[in-house]
Design a protein around this motif. Structure first.
Motif, PDB file in Angstrom:
ATOM      1  N   TRP A 283       0.834  -1.209   0.000  1.00 44.22           N
ATOM      2  CA  TRP A 283       0.000   0.000   0.000  1.00 44.22           C
ATOM      3  C   TRP A 283       0.865   1.253   0.000  1.00 44.22           C
ATOM      4  O   TRP A 283       0.587   2.229  -0.713  1.00 44.22           O
ATOM      5  N   ASN A 286       3.747   1.177  -3.393  1.00 44.10           N
ATOM      6  CA  ASN A 286       3.150   1.468  -4.705  1.00 44.10           C
ATOM      7  C   ASN A 286       2.506   2.844  -4.748  1.00 44.10           C
ATOM      8  O   ASN A 286       2.606   3.560  -5.752  1.00 44.10           O
ATOM      9  N   GLY A 287       1.834   3.206  -3.654  1.00 41.62           N
ATOM     10  CA  GLY A 287       1.231   4.547  -3.619  1.00 41.62           C
ATOM     11  C   GLY A 287       2.283   5.634  -3.717  1.00 41.62           C
ATOM     12  O   GLY A 287       2.142   6.607  -4.470  1.00 41.62           O
ATOM     13  N   SER A 288       3.383   5.449  -2.972  1.00 44.41           N
ATOM     14  CA  SER A 288       4.460   6.432  -3.016  1.00 44.41           C
ATOM     15  C   SER A 288       5.134   6.460  -4.387  1.00 44.41           C
ATOM     16  O   SER A 288       5.499   7.521  -4.893  1.00 44.41           O
TER      17      SER A 288
END
Length: 597
Positions: A283, A286-288
């Motif tokens: 979470w 990948n979001g970063s």
């Protein structure tokens, strides 16, 4: 049997890092120091040059995009030529990094494995840990695999961390100088934020790193538990293969399948635990990964739209912001690898701690432990020998005996009186108790257990083991095989294979006796060494051995009573409430002594 290892901690224990680096940093000292520091310096230099090239590329981006925005054809073509040189330099430095990094990893692991094997084998610790049931599970996996899984990532981490620090120091300057300050209108006035791009990069990196530590703190323990289960499955499969004949003869496949199924089911559950924690971390990563490239563009957009920034400056700032962010968020990007590395470091340190503990345990609770010392006269002497178990319970109490050079002695007694413990004490493998054992100084001593060890390799090597450098004519080897009842193997001296699996139990024991006939040691201690043979075969083989080694001292344990005639006297262990007692019983006059008289 091995003891159950402690459950891995959920988080990162600083003691694991301290213990591991206390062991592994020895490569940078002593005889290997010059090579270690040369490779380290070469790698560090390549990394610094690589950051310099990245800075040059970042500066190139600004000039190239400014030239495009201004339709400056000459500068564009100049930038293309410069870029080609940057590509060549980057490739050359990349080759230097790969060569220095991988050579360093290989050489460091080579030293670490050598150090662990030396510590594991020295002083029979590999045996005594199993005897004391303090050996961590699967030490061979820890030495062979965990050393690689621990050292290789550390080098990569050092590369990433060094690059991150140098990059951060380099590109923070770009963000500060090029980005300048941001003026934010507030009511009728405004607030000036100096170095706002720097502050944004630091704030974002710190927040993400903190979140990663919070979300992923249980991952190292999960990885360590998974690795333990992997090693257990590998061990059980190896054990099944090595005992394939026994399992097949008793039709044990169904039970073995159930046991392996249970082990693998446990492994699957531990793997799923790691997968769930990987999902939590994904979470963030990948979001970063999606957000970071866009964030500097959003931060620079107001000043670009107002005309304060050129397109080249925006591009340069975006690249610099990404470099700083990568440096600050290094922990975020590598937490999974750190968890895997930590788990392997923990398994290596558990082994080294167990090795250290077995040395401390040697005299724990005892009055000095059993002391094995050299005897100048060539005799075997037991002086006040008391053998205990690890809890201090006395097994053999105050044994006194003297075995003269060349004497043949049988050790007998009821089952459980400590005959095997006495043999282990003679071999220096049973430390618990007190008193002294004196063995012939400078003489060759051979211990032959019930299950003879045959190394993988040629039959010649098995006959010479462990004196592989012994110069012996093939005729002598073949004659020894004939005398031991293995004459049919005489033409196979150079055949290579797993002789421990090719030969039956009785043949392995005969080969161990043939080894004695070849090497002719001064002192031979047999512990059930002919138990797999029938009475007639055992009697003939022992008579051959006694006749061939007339001048050697022989101590036999576990022989059938019918072989007493081959011995000068018998040491009998009799059971008592406070530990077995040792008594001497004469069997026959010593021929050698009579002849000498």
């Amino acid at each position: 049997m091995t003891s159950s290892p402690p459950s891995p901690a959920e988080g990162l224990d600083r003691k694991v890092f301290r213990d591991f680096f206390g062991l592994a940093s020895g490569w940078w000292t002593g005889a290997t120091a010059s090579r270690a520091w040369f490779l380290t310096a070469a790698l560090a230099l390549c990394l610094i040059v690589n950051v310099g090239i990245n800075f040059a590329v970042n500066t190139w981006n600004r000039r190239f995009f400014d030239a495009l925005e201004n339709s400056d054809t000459a500068t564009v073509w100049w930038a293309v030529v410069v870029f080609l040189w940057l590509v060549i330099c980057a490739a050359a430095v990349g080759v230097g990094i790969v060569l220095s990094r991988e050579t360093l990893q290989v050489r460091w692991r080579e030293w670490l494995i050598g150090s662990l094997i030396d510590r594991w084998l020295s002083g029979q610790r590999y045996y005594r840990m199993g005897l004391a049931r303090t050996e961590p599970a699967n030490p061979e996996y820890r030495i062979a695999d965990d050393t690689r899984l621990a050292t290789e990532p550390i080098v990569d981490f050092a590369i990433g961390l060094t690059t991150s620090i140098v990059s951060a120091l380099t590109f923070v300057g770009v963000l500060w100088v090029v980005g300048g300050s941001l003026t934010v209108p507030v009511g009728s006035g405004s607030i000036v934020i100096p170095g706002y791009m720097v502050l944004a990069a630091i704030f974002y990196g710190v927040v993400m790193s903190t979140l990663m530590l919070w979300v992923g703190h249980r991952l190292p323990g999960a990885v360590a538990r998974r690795n333990e289960a992997e090693a257990k499955l590998r061990f059980e499969l190896t054990r099944l293969r090595e005992n394939a004949e026994s399992v097949a003869l008793i039709r044990g496949e169904a039970d073995e399948r159930r046991a392996l199924g249970s082990t693998y089911a446990d492994l699957v559950q531990r793997w799923l635990g790691v997968v769930r924690r990987h999902g939590h971390i994904t979470w963030l990563t990948n979001g970063s990964g999606v957000f970071v490239p866009v964030l500097p563009l959003l931060l620079a957009a107001p000043k670009y739209l107002s005309g304060e920034f050129t397109l080249g400056q925006v591009t340069q700032l975006a690249g610099a912001f990404l470099q700083v962010q990568v440096a600050i968020a290094w922990l975020v990007d590598h937490f999974r690898a750190i968890a895997q590395c930590y788990a392997s470091m923990q398994r290596v340190t558990e082994l080294t701690n167990a090795i250290d503990d077995i040395d401390l345990d040697r005299t724990a609770g005892q009055s000095g432990g059993v002391v094995v010392e050299p005897a100048a006269g060539g005799a075997v002497v037991l002086a006040g020998l008391t053998i205990s178990d690890r809890t201090g319970r006395v097994l053999i109490d105050r044994a006194e005996a003297r075995i003269e050079p060349g004497e043949k002695v049988m050790v007998s007694g009821e089952s459980g009186t400590g005959k095997s413990m006495l043999v282990r004490a003679l071999a220096g493998l049973w430390p618990w108790g007190q008193g002294a054992i004196a063995l012939p100084a400078g003489g060759q001593i051979a211990f032959v257990p019930e299950r003879a060890y045959l190394p993988e390799g040629s039959l010649r090597g098995a006959l010479l083991y462990p004196a592989q450098s012994l110069a012996v004519d093939d005729a002598v080897l073949r004659e020894a095989l004939v005398e031991a009842g293995l004459g049919y193997l005489g033409h196979r001296l150079d055949d290579v294979g797993r002789w421990d699996q090719t030969l039956s139990n009785g043949e392995r024991q005969r080969l161990a006796i043939a080894r004695l006939l070849v090497q002719r040691p001064d002192l031979v201690i047999l512990d059930g060494a002919t138990s797999a043979l029938d009475e007639g075969g055992e009697a003939r083989l022992m008579a051959t051995l006694v006749g061939a080694l007339a001048g050697s001292t022989l101590i036999s344990v576990g022989l059938r009573p019918g072989l007493e005639a081959l011995h000068d006297r018998k040491l009998v262990l009799s059971r008592a409430d406070d530990g077995a007692r040792l008594a001497s019983v004469p069997l026959r006059p010593r021929v050698a002594q009579a002849a000498g008289a």
